[in-house]
Motif scaffolding. Structure first.
Motif, PDB file in Angstrom:
ATOM      1  N   GLU A 275       7.416  12.402  10.250  1.00  0.00           N
ATOM      2  CA  GLU A 275       7.465  12.417   8.778  1.00  0.00           C
ATOM      3  C   GLU A 275       7.985  11.103   8.207  1.00  0.00           C
ATOM      4  O   GLU A 275       7.487  10.626   7.193  1.00  0.00           O
ATOM      5  CB  GLU A 275       8.335  13.589   8.307  1.00  0.00           C
ATOM      6  CG  GLU A 275       8.399  13.738   6.803  1.00  0.00           C
ATOM      7  CD  GLU A 275       7.075  14.100   6.152  1.00  0.00           C
ATOM      8  OE1 GLU A 275       6.824  13.656   5.018  1.00  0.00           O
ATOM      9  OE2 GLU A 275       6.281  14.827   6.785  1.00  0.00           O
ATOM     10  N   GLN A 276       8.979  10.493   8.851  1.00  0.00           N
ATOM     11  CA  GLN A 276       9.548   9.249   8.342  1.00  0.00           C
ATOM     12  C   GLN A 276       8.563   8.078   8.439  1.00  0.00           C
ATOM     13  O   GLN A 276       8.707   7.085   7.753  1.00  0.00           O
ATOM     14  CB  GLN A 276      10.840   8.891   9.089  1.00  0.00           C
ATOM     15  CG  GLN A 276      12.000   9.803   8.782  1.00  0.00           C
ATOM     16  CD  GLN A 276      11.874  11.180   9.440  1.00  0.00           C
ATOM     17  OE1 GLN A 276      11.330  11.304  10.526  1.00  0.00           O
ATOM     18  NE2 GLN A 276      12.349  12.202   8.772  1.00  0.00           N
ATOM     19  N   GLU A 277       7.557   8.198   9.302  1.00  0.00           N
ATOM     20  CA  GLU A 277       6.589   7.121   9.502  1.00  0.00           C
ATOM     21  C   GLU A 277       5.261   7.372   8.788  1.00  0.00           C
ATOM     22  O   GLU A 277       4.334   6.575   8.908  1.00  0.00           O
ATOM     23  CB  GLU A 277       6.345   6.933  11.002  1.00  0.00           C
ATOM     24  CG  GLU A 277       7.604   6.547  11.748  1.00  0.00           C
ATOM     25  CD  GLU A 277       7.518   6.741  13.249  1.00  0.00           C
ATOM     26  OE1 GLU A 277       8.146   5.941  13.961  1.00  0.00           O
ATOM     27  OE2 GLU A 277       6.841   7.674  13.710  1.00  0.00           O
ATOM     28  N   MET A 278       5.190   8.433   8.030  1.00  0.00           N
ATOM     29  CA  MET A 278       3.937   8.827   7.385  1.00  0.00           C
ATOM     30  C   MET A 278       3.405   7.758   6.438  1.00  0.00           C
ATOM     31  O   MET A 278       2.203   7.511   6.392  1.00  0.00           O
ATOM     32  CB  MET A 278       4.133  10.143   6.632  1.00  0.00           C
ATOM     33  CG  MET A 278       2.847  10.728   6.112  1.00  0.00           C
ATOM     34  SD  MET A 278       1.719  11.259   7.409  1.00  0.00           S
ATOM     35  CE  MET A 278       2.639  12.601   8.107  1.00  0.00           C
ATOM     36  N   ASN A 279       4.274   7.105   5.683  1.00  0.00           N
ATOM     37  CA  ASN A 279       3.809   6.066   4.755  1.00  0.00           C
ATOM     38  C   ASN A 279       3.162   4.901   5.500  1.00  0.00           C
ATOM     39  O   ASN A 279       2.237   4.271   4.989  1.00  0.00           O
ATOM     40  CB  ASN A 279       4.934   5.573   3.855  1.00  0.00           C
ATOM     41  CG  ASN A 279       5.309   6.617   2.828  1.00  0.00           C
ATOM     42  OD1 ASN A 279       4.504   7.465   2.441  1.00  0.00           O
ATOM     43  ND2 ASN A 279       6.550   6.575   2.386  1.00  0.00           N
ATOM     44  N   ASN A 280       3.641   4.616   6.708  1.00  0.00           N
ATOM     45  CA  ASN A 280       3.010   3.583   7.528  1.00  0.00           C
ATOM     46  C   ASN A 280       1.579   3.991   7.879  1.00  0.00           C
ATOM     47  O   ASN A 280       0.671   3.156   7.877  1.00  0.00           O
ATOM     48  CB  ASN A 280       3.796   3.347   8.812  1.00  0.00           C
ATOM     49  CG  ASN A 280       5.208   2.874   8.576  1.00  0.00           C
ATOM     50  OD1 ASN A 280       5.538   2.361   7.514  1.00  0.00           O
ATOM     51  ND2 ASN A 280       6.053   3.052   9.565  1.00  0.00           N
ATOM     52  N   LEU A 281       1.383   5.269   8.186  1.00  0.00           N
ATOM     53  CA  LEU A 281       0.045   5.762   8.505  1.00  0.00           C
ATOM     54  C   LEU A 281      -0.853   5.725   7.275  1.00  0.00           C
ATOM     55  O   LEU A 281      -2.034   5.414   7.371  1.00  0.00           O
ATOM     56  CB  LEU A 281       0.108   7.177   9.079  1.00  0.00           C
ATOM     57  CG  LEU A 281      -1.229   7.765   9.515  1.00  0.00           C
ATOM     58  CD1 LEU A 281      -1.880   6.898  10.594  1.00  0.00           C
ATOM     59  CD2 LEU A 281      -1.049   9.187  10.015  1.00  0.00           C
ATOM     60  N   VAL A 282      -0.300   6.026   6.111  1.00  0.00           N
ATOM     61  CA  VAL A 282      -1.067   5.952   4.860  1.00  0.00           C
ATOM     62  C   VAL A 282      -1.592   4.531   4.670  1.00  0.00           C
ATOM     63  O   VAL A 282      -2.771   4.329   4.367  1.00  0.00           O
ATOM     64  CB  VAL A 282      -0.200   6.388   3.651  1.00  0.00           C
ATOM     65  CG1 VAL A 282      -0.887   6.052   2.340  1.00  0.00           C
ATOM     66  CG2 VAL A 282       0.100   7.878   3.729  1.00  0.00           C
ATOM     67  N   ASP A 283      -0.736   3.549   4.857  1.00  0.00           N
ATOM     68  CA  ASP A 283      -1.153   2.151   4.708  1.00  0.00           C
ATOM     69  C   ASP A 283      -2.283   1.815   5.682  1.00  0.00           C
ATOM     70  O   ASP A 283      -3.268   1.184   5.309  1.00  0.00           O
ATOM     71  CB  ASP A 283       0.022   1.195   4.946  1.00  0.00           C
ATOM     72  CG  ASP A 283       1.090   1.283   3.872  1.00  0.00           C
ATOM     73  OD1 ASP A 283       0.794   1.781   2.756  1.00  0.00           O
ATOM     74  OD2 ASP A 283       2.231   0.862   4.152  1.00  0.00           O
ATOM     75  N   PHE A 284      -2.131   2.238   6.929  1.00  0.00           N
ATOM     76  CA  PHE A 284      -3.155   1.974   7.937  1.00  0.00           C
ATOM     77  C   PHE A 284      -4.467   2.658   7.569  1.00  0.00           C
ATOM     78  O   PHE A 284      -5.536   2.062   7.662  1.00  0.00           O
ATOM     79  CB  PHE A 284      -2.686   2.444   9.319  1.00  0.00           C
ATOM     80  CG  PHE A 284      -3.711   2.189  10.386  1.00  0.00           C
ATOM     81  CD1 PHE A 284      -3.792   0.945  10.987  1.00  0.00           C
ATOM     82  CD2 PHE A 284      -4.602   3.183  10.774  1.00  0.00           C
ATOM     83  CE1 PHE A 284      -4.754   0.699  11.958  1.00  0.00           C
ATOM     84  CE2 PHE A 284      -5.559   2.937  11.737  1.00  0.00           C
ATOM     85  CZ  PHE A 284      -5.632   1.694  12.341  1.00  0.00           C
ATOM     86  N   ALA A 285      -4.401   3.902   7.140  1.00  0.00           N
ATOM     87  CA  ALA A 285      -5.608   4.665   6.800  1.00  0.00           C
ATOM     88  C   ALA A 285      -6.370   4.018   5.648  1.00  0.00           C
ATOM     89  O   ALA A 285      -7.598   3.981   5.656  1.00  0.00           O
ATOM     90  CB  ALA A 285      -5.238   6.101   6.445  1.00  0.00           C
ATOM     91  N   GLN A 286      -5.640   3.495   4.684  1.00  0.00           N
ATOM     92  CA  GLN A 286      -6.302   2.834   3.553  1.00  0.00           C
ATOM     93  C   GLN A 286      -6.983   1.537   3.989  1.00  0.00           C
ATOM     94  O   GLN A 286      -8.047   1.193   3.479  1.00  0.00           O
ATOM     95  CB  GLN A 286      -5.312   2.558   2.420  1.00  0.00           C
ATOM     96  CG  GLN A 286      -4.879   3.835   1.728  1.00  0.00           C
ATOM     97  CD  GLN A 286      -4.092   3.555   0.479  1.00  0.00           C
ATOM     98  OE1 GLN A 286      -4.631   3.670  -0.608  1.00  0.00           O
ATOM     99  NE2 GLN A 286      -2.827   3.177   0.631  1.00  0.00           N
ATOM    100  N   LYS A 287      -6.416   0.851   4.937  1.00  0.00           N
ATOM    101  CA  LYS A 287      -6.979  -0.419   5.384  1.00  0.00           C
ATOM    102  C   LYS A 287      -8.093  -0.243   6.407  1.00  0.00           C
ATOM    103  O   LYS A 287      -9.040  -1.031   6.423  1.00  0.00           O
ATOM    104  CB  LYS A 287      -5.881  -1.302   5.986  1.00  0.00           C
ATOM    105  CG  LYS A 287      -4.883  -1.793   4.974  1.00  0.00           C
ATOM    106  CD  LYS A 287      -3.782  -2.581   5.641  1.00  0.00           C
ATOM    107  CE  LYS A 287      -2.698  -2.951   4.653  1.00  0.00           C
ATOM    108  NZ  LYS A 287      -1.521  -3.540   5.307  1.00  0.00           N
TER     109      LYS A 287
END
Length: 95
Positions: free
Chosen positions: A74-86
């Protein structure tokens, strides 16, 4: 597991809210341990029609996994969001 989206944007990306994305990612947690493994993410990308799922997911986990344990929590979810958008054709929209 398909990615449910609101629509496809003019640039061909799947549009969804941040909450929709997080809900989708949490459904990938096949073993219900609260973390997303590379295999769980790869399976989802492959089912969604993504090419080179294993490579994208390896890079995605590496990009999102800030503590280096091989999982996205959960704490790393925003990192995955950034990757998914790119790299995964996802566009997070805000309403």
């Amino acid at each position: 597991m398909a990615i449910k989206t609101r629509s496809i944007s003019s640039d061909g990306k799947r549009e969804m809210t941040l909450q929709e994305f997080k809900t989708w990612v949490k459904r990938l947690d096949a073993d219900k341990d609260g973390k997303i493994s590379r295999q769980e993410l790869s399976d989802a990308v492959r089912v969604a029609g993504g090419r080179f799922a294993w490579l994208k997911c390896r890079r995605g986990v590496q990009a999102a996994d800030s503590d280096g344990n091989g999982f996205i929590d959960e704490q790393e979810m925003n990192n995955l969001v950034d990757f998914a958008q790119k790299h995964l054709g996802v566009k997070i929209v805000h309403f």
